[in-house]
Design a protein around this motif. Structure first.
Motif, mmCIF file in Angstrom:
data_model
loop_
_atom_site.group_PDB
_atom_site.id
_atom_site.type_symbol
_atom_site.label_atom_id
_atom_site.label_comp_id
_atom_site.label_asym_id
_atom_site.label_seq_id
_atom_site.Cartn_x
_atom_site.Cartn_y
_atom_site.Cartn_z
ATOM 1 N N SER A 56 0.985 -1.072 0.015
ATOM 2 C CA SER A 56 -0.066 0.035 0.096
ATOM 3 C C SER A 56 0.950 1.172 0.126
ATOM 4 C CB SER A 56 -1.024 -0.003 1.200
ATOM 5 O OG SER A 56 -1.993 -1.130 1.066
ATOM 6 N N TYR A 57 2.036 1.224 0.715
ATOM 7 C CA TYR A 57 2.726 2.332 0.901
ATOM 8 C C TYR A 57 4.245 1.943 0.792
ATOM 9 C CZ TYR A 57 -1.532 4.483 2.324
ATOM 10 O OH TYR A 57 -2.462 5.179 2.489
ATOM 11 N N LEU A 58 5.016 2.971 0.093
ATOM 12 C CA LEU A 58 6.489 2.459 -0.028
ATOM 13 C C LEU A 58 7.206 3.809 -0.133
ATOM 14 C CD1 LEU A 58 8.121 -0.038 -1.280
ATOM 15 C CD2 LEU A 58 7.824 1.061 -3.654
ATOM 16 N N GLY A 59 8.493 3.629 0.312
ATOM 17 C CA GLY A 59 9.315 4.929 0.561
ATOM 18 C C GLY A 59 9.531 5.281 -0.882
ATOM 19 N N ASP A 60 9.634 6.805 -0.928
ATOM 20 C CA ASP A 60 9.799 7.576 -2.084
ATOM 21 C C ASP A 60 11.328 8.050 -2.471
ATOM 22 O OD1 ASP A 60 10.009 9.490 -0.394
ATOM 23 O OD2 ASP A 60 8.298 10.573 -1.132
ATOM 24 N N ALA A 61 12.088 7.418 -1.597
ATOM 25 C CA ALA A 61 13.509 8.146 -1.898
ATOM 26 C C ALA A 61 13.903 9.420 -1.475
ATOM 27 C CB ALA A 61 13.896 7.708 -3.269
ATOM 28 N N VAL A 62 12.820 10.363 -0.888
ATOM 29 C CA VAL A 62 13.061 11.489 -0.709
ATOM 30 C C VAL A 62 12.586 11.883 0.970
ATOM 31 C CG1 VAL A 62 13.280 12.737 -2.820
ATOM 32 C CG2 VAL A 62 11.175 12.316 -1.784
ATOM 33 N N GLY A 63 12.557 10.982 1.748
ATOM 34 C CA GLY A 63 11.965 10.830 2.921
ATOM 35 C C GLY A 63 10.620 10.724 3.159
ATOM 36 N N GLY A 64 9.500 10.538 2.214
ATOM 37 C CA GLY A 64 8.321 10.477 2.089
ATOM 38 C C GLY A 64 7.768 8.993 1.764
ATOM 39 N N ARG A 65 6.675 9.018 1.137
ATOM 40 C CA ARG A 65 6.053 7.620 0.865
ATOM 41 C C ARG A 65 5.327 7.892 -0.280
ATOM 42 N NH1 ARG A 65 1.108 6.574 5.011
ATOM 43 N NH2 ARG A 65 0.541 8.429 5.614
ATOM 44 N N PHE A 69 -1.538 2.375 -2.415
ATOM 45 C CA PHE A 69 -3.106 1.783 -1.825
ATOM 46 C C PHE A 69 -3.971 2.608 -3.154
ATOM 47 C CE2 PHE A 69 -7.122 3.378 -0.328
ATOM 48 C CZ PHE A 69 -7.285 2.357 0.760
ATOM 49 N N THR A 70 -3.790 3.867 -3.515
ATOM 50 C CA THR A 70 -4.542 4.346 -4.715
ATOM 51 C C THR A 70 -4.141 3.558 -5.951
ATOM 52 O OG1 THR A 70 -4.720 6.602 -3.775
ATOM 53 C CG2 THR A 70 -5.313 6.404 -6.009
ATOM 54 N N GLU A 71 -2.928 3.223 -6.254
ATOM 55 C CA GLU A 71 -2.642 2.544 -7.429
ATOM 56 C C GLU A 71 -3.330 1.233 -7.650
ATOM 57 O OE1 GLU A 71 1.511 1.833 -9.600
ATOM 58 O OE2 GLU A 71 1.112 0.295 -8.005
ATOM 59 N N CYS A 72 -3.432 0.594 -6.545
ATOM 60 C CA CYS A 72 -4.079 -0.734 -6.448
ATOM 61 C C CYS A 72 -5.464 -0.719 -6.857
ATOM 62 C CB CYS A 72 -3.832 -1.390 -5.069
ATOM 63 S SG CYS A 72 -2.021 -1.935 -4.800
ATOM 64 N N ILE A 73 -5.986 0.386 -6.252
ATOM 65 C CA ILE A 73 -7.718 0.341 -6.589
ATOM 66 C C ILE A 73 -7.696 1.079 -7.992
ATOM 67 C CG2 ILE A 73 -9.723 2.091 -6.065
ATOM 68 C CD1 ILE A 73 -8.603 2.532 -3.151
ATOM 69 N N ALA A 74 -6.961 1.969 -8.504
ATOM 70 C CA ALA A 74 -7.133 2.423 -9.644
ATOM 71 C C ALA A 74 -6.829 1.277 -10.812
ATOM 72 C CB ALA A 74 -6.366 3.645 -10.005
ATOM 73 N N ALA A 75 -6.022 0.207 -10.496
ATOM 74 C CA ALA A 75 -5.594 -0.586 -11.404
ATOM 75 C C ALA A 75 -6.837 -1.596 -11.782
ATOM 76 C CB ALA A 75 -4.218 -1.434 -10.925
ATOM 77 N N SER A 76 -7.494 -1.741 -10.847
ATOM 78 C CA SER A 76 -8.612 -2.627 -10.777
ATOM 79 C C SER A 76 -9.876 -2.047 -11.208
ATOM 80 C CB SER A 76 -8.853 -3.371 -9.508
ATOM 81 O OG SER A 76 -9.403 -2.651 -8.691
ATOM 82 N N GLN A 77 -9.858 -0.732 -11.612
ATOM 83 C CA GLN A 77 -11.038 -0.080 -11.998
ATOM 84 C C GLN A 77 -11.837 -0.675 -13.152
ATOM 85 O OE1 GLN A 77 -12.682 2.223 -10.586
ATOM 86 N NE2 GLN A 77 -11.367 3.288 -9.192
ATOM 87 N N GLY A 78 -13.092 -1.066 -13.064
ATOM 88 C CA GLY A 78 -13.579 -1.905 -14.169
ATOM 89 C C GLY A 78 -13.826 -3.345 -13.740
ATOM 90 N N LEU A 97 -11.671 -3.313 -6.934
ATOM 91 C CA LEU A 97 -11.586 -4.537 -6.274
ATOM 92 C C LEU A 97 -11.070 -3.678 -4.773
ATOM 93 C CD1 LEU A 97 -9.753 -6.939 -8.356
ATOM 94 C CD2 LEU A 97 -12.142 -6.699 -7.649
ATOM 95 N N PRO A 98 -10.894 -4.303 -3.590
ATOM 96 C CA PRO A 98 -10.326 -3.765 -2.362
ATOM 97 C C PRO A 98 -8.767 -3.261 -2.852
ATOM 98 C CG PRO A 98 -11.356 -5.609 -2.073
ATOM 99 C CD PRO A 98 -11.193 -5.939 -3.446
ATOM 100 N N SER A 99 -8.125 -2.619 -1.977
ATOM 101 C CA SER A 99 -6.834 -2.297 -2.067
ATOM 102 C C SER A 99 -5.757 -3.307 -1.762
ATOM 103 C CB SER A 99 -6.642 -0.973 -1.111
ATOM 104 O OG SER A 99 -5.225 -0.319 -1.545
ATOM 105 N N CYS A 100 -4.622 -2.665 -1.928
ATOM 106 C CA CYS A 100 -3.443 -3.933 -2.044
ATOM 107 C C CYS A 100 -3.742 -5.186 -1.201
ATOM 108 C CB CYS A 100 -2.042 -3.032 -1.925
ATOM 109 S SG CYS A 100 -1.792 -1.827 -2.688
ATOM 110 N N ASP A 101 -3.777 -5.005 0.008
ATOM 111 C CA ASP A 101 -3.646 -6.065 0.883
ATOM 112 C C ASP A 101 -4.884 -7.112 0.602
ATOM 113 O OD1 ASP A 101 -1.529 -4.822 2.251
ATOM 114 O OD2 ASP A 101 -2.699 -3.846 3.632
ATOM 115 N N GLN A 102 -5.992 -6.756 0.674
ATOM 116 C CA GLN A 102 -7.062 -7.507 0.431
ATOM 117 C C GLN A 102 -7.186 -7.821 -1.160
ATOM 118 O OE1 GLN A 102 -10.013 -4.964 2.441
ATOM 119 N NE2 GLN A 102 -10.728 -6.859 3.617
ATOM 120 N N GLY A 103 -7.022 -6.907 -1.812
ATOM 121 C CA GLY A 103 -7.160 -7.037 -3.393
ATOM 122 C C GLY A 103 -6.293 -8.186 -3.869
ATOM 123 N N ALA A 104 -4.818 -8.229 -3.438
ATOM 124 C CA ALA A 104 -4.354 -9.393 -3.921
ATOM 125 C C ALA A 104 -5.050 -10.767 -3.883
ATOM 126 C CB ALA A 104 -2.921 -9.441 -3.088
ATOM 127 N N GLY A 105 -5.791 -10.967 -2.863
ATOM 128 C CA GLY A 105 -6.342 -12.454 -2.806
ATOM 129 C C GLY A 105 -7.442 -12.427 -3.741
#
Length: 437
Positions: A56-65, A69-78, A97-105
Motif C-alpha cells: 500500500s505504501y512505499l518509501g519514495d527515496a526523498v523521505g516520504g512515501r 494504495f490508490t494505485e491498487c484501487i485504480a488498477a482494478s477499475q472496471g 476491487l479492494p486495495s493492495c492487502d485484500q485486493g491481492a487475494g
C-alpha cells in the motif's frame, strides 16, 4: 459589436466545451472498459505473484512515501466480483476491487475463475462519485503490459508534461522563469519517483501538461476561457482529488502569462479571471456531470447520500481528532510535510529570494509590477484550497504537499519575470541608442 454580442463571442466556445466534454469522456471511459476483464485480472495476478502489485505504501527515496494504495484501487477499475457489467455500466459505476492487502487475494481468485466469481456483488466496491479517468490510460496498458507498463507509460507522460511546460514558459517569459517555476516541483518533491505509483504520476502529468496547453495556445481570450474550462474538466476526469490546488494555480498562472507585453492592466486581470474561474467551472461542472450520469443510471438517492457524507468529511471531518480544524492548520501541516524533503528548505529560500530581488528591481527600475502581483494571487490558490478541504489536506499531506512546492515555483517565477523584463527593457534602450545617428 454590442456588449451582448461580445459576451456571447467570449463565452460560447467555453460553453460548447463544457457541454460536450462529459459526453466525450463517457465514450472514452466506455471504450476503456471494453478491455476484457479476464485479461486485466490475469496480468494483475501475475503482478501479485511477482510482487509488482503493492504494498500500500512505499518509501519514495526523498523521505516520504508513495501511494500504492490508490494505485491498487485504480488498477482494478472496471473489475468486479461478478462479471455481468456492460462496458457502459463499468464506465458509470466504476466497480473496483479492494486495495493492495485484500485486493491481492481477490485478484488471484478472479484470475482463477476467468475474470469473475459467482455470487452476490458487494455494491460498496463501486467508486461512482469520481470519473476515475486513470482507467482510460491504465486499463488497456495493464491488459498489455501489466503494472510495470502502466508505470512506464505514466513516467513518459509526466516527463513530456514537464518538458512541455518548461518550453511553454521559456517561450513566453524566458529560461529563468521556466526554471524558477519547475525547480521546486522537480527537485523538491517526489515528482521524479511518483511513476512508481502511476496514479500520482498521471495526476501530475495532467496538472503540468494542461497548464502547458493553456499557456501555449491561450490566445485570443475566448480560446483562453475555453482551454481553462477544458483544463479543469480533464483534470477532475483524471485525478483522484490528488493535487487540484496545484492544477488550479498552474492553470491560472498560465492564463496570466498568455498576456502580450503591451496588454492593458485590465486585460491582464481579465486573463487571471479567465484562468481561475474557467478552471473552477470546468472542474466543478464536469464532476457534477458524473453525478448526474450516475443518478440517471442508478438513482439519485444513493449518490446524493454518498456525496453528502464524503463531502462533509473532506471539508470538516475531524477523523477522531486526527484533523485540526483551526485556521491555518492545514497549510502548516503541508508546509511541515514539504520541509521533510531534504532539498525543500533550500529551494523555498531560493524562491523567496528570487521573488524579493525581482520586486526590488521592479520598484527601483519602475518595471510593471502587475503581472508578478497577479502570479502571487495564483500562488495563493494553494493555501486557500488547503483551508477549504481541511480534512483531505491534512490526512493526505504526504502527497498534497506537492501543491506547496508548485505555489513556491509560481512565486519564484513572479520574481524571474521582473528580472527578465529588466533585461528586455535594457536591451530595447541599448538598441534604440545604437540606432540614433
Amino acid at each position: 459589436m454590442t456588449l451582448g454580442r461580445r459576451l456571447v463571442a467570449l463565452v460560447w466556445p467555453a460553453l460548447a466545451v463544457q457541454l460536450l466534454l462529459p459526453l466525450v469522456l463517457l465514450v472514452g471511459m466506455t471504450a476503456a472498459m471494453a478491455t476484457p476483464n479476464r485479461v486485466v485480472v490475469q496480468k494483475l495476478s501475475q503482478d501479485v505473484a511477482s510482487r509488482v502489485y503493492g504494498p500500500s505504501y512505499l518509501g519514495d527515496a526523498v523521505g516520504g512515501r508513495l501511494d500504492r494504495f490508490t494505485e491498487c484501487i485504480a488498477a482494478s477499475q472496471g473489475s468486479a466480483i461478478r462479471g455481468d457489467y456492460s462496458p457502459l455500466e463499468r464506465a458509470i459505476s466504476s466497480p473496483r476491487l479492494p486495495s493492495c492487502d485484500q485486493g491481492a487475494g481477490v485478484v488471484r481468485e478472479l484470475a482463477a475463475h476467468g475474470g469473475s466469481v459467482p455470487g452476490e456483488h458487494d455494491h460498496k466496491l463501486e467508486y461512482s462519485r469520481y470519473w476515475n479517468g486513470y482507467a482510460l490510460v491504465s486499463r488497456p496498458v495493464i491488459a498489455l503490459w501489466g503494472l510495470a507498463g502502466a508505470r512506464l507509460v505514466s513516467f513518459g507522460l509526466l516527463a513530456a508534461s514537464v518538458v512541455g511546460l518548461w518550453a511553454a514558459v521559456r517561450r513566453r517569459r524566458g529560461g529563468l522563469a521556466a526554471v524558477a517555476l519547475l525547480a521546486p516541483l522537480v527537485l523538491g518533491t517526489n515528482l521524479v519517483t511518483s511513476p512508481l505509483a502511476y496514479t500520482h504520476a498521471l495526476s501530475l502529468a495532467a496538472a503540468l501538461g494542461l497548464a502547458a496547453v493553456v499557456l501555449r495556445w491561450g490566445n485570443p481570450v475566448p480560446r483562453l476561457l475555453a482551454l481553462t474550462v477544458l483544463s479543469g474538466g480533464l483534470y477532475v476526469f483524471i485525478d483522484f482529488l490528488t493535487n487540484p490546488g496545484l492544477a488550479w494555480s498552474l492553470t491560472a498562472a498560465a492564463a496570466v502569462l498568455t498576456a502580450r507585453r503591451d496588454e492593458t492592466a485590465w486585460g491582464r486581470v481579465g486573463r487571471l479571471v479567465c484562468g481561475g474561474a474557467g478552471w473552477a467551472v470546468g472542474y466543478g461542472a464536469t464532476w457534477m456531470a458524473k453525478w448526474l450520469i450516475v443518478g440517471i443510471h442508478s438513482g439519485f438517492g444513493a449518490i446524493r447520500r454518498e456525496i453528502s457524507e464524503v463531502g462533509g468529511s473532506r471539508l470538516s471531518g475531524t477523523m477522531e481528532g486526527r484533523v485540526d480544524l483551526s485556521p491555518g492548520a492545514a497549510v502548516l501541516k503541508n508546509w511541515r510535510t514539504w520541509m521533510e524533503v531534504p532539498t525543500a528548505g533550500t529551494l523555498a529560500g531560493a524562491c523567496l529570494v528570487l521573488l524579493l530581488v525581482g520586486l526590488v528591481v521592479g520598484l527601483v527600475r519602475r518595471h510593471a509590477l502587475l503581472e508578478p502581483l497577479l502570479l502571487v494571487v495564483c500562488a495563493a490558490i494553494v493555501p486557500v484550497w488547503y483551508e477549504v478541504l481541511k480534512n483531505h489536506s491534512q490526512i493526505h499531506a504526504f502527497f498534497t504537499y506537492r501543491s506547496m512546492a508548485g505555489a513556491a515555483g509560481i512565486l519564484a517565477m513572479a520574481g524571474a519575470t521582473l528580472l527578465a523584463s529588466r533585461r528586455v527593457g535594457s536591451s530595447r534602450r541599448h538598441t534604440a541608442a545604437s540606432e540614433q545617428p
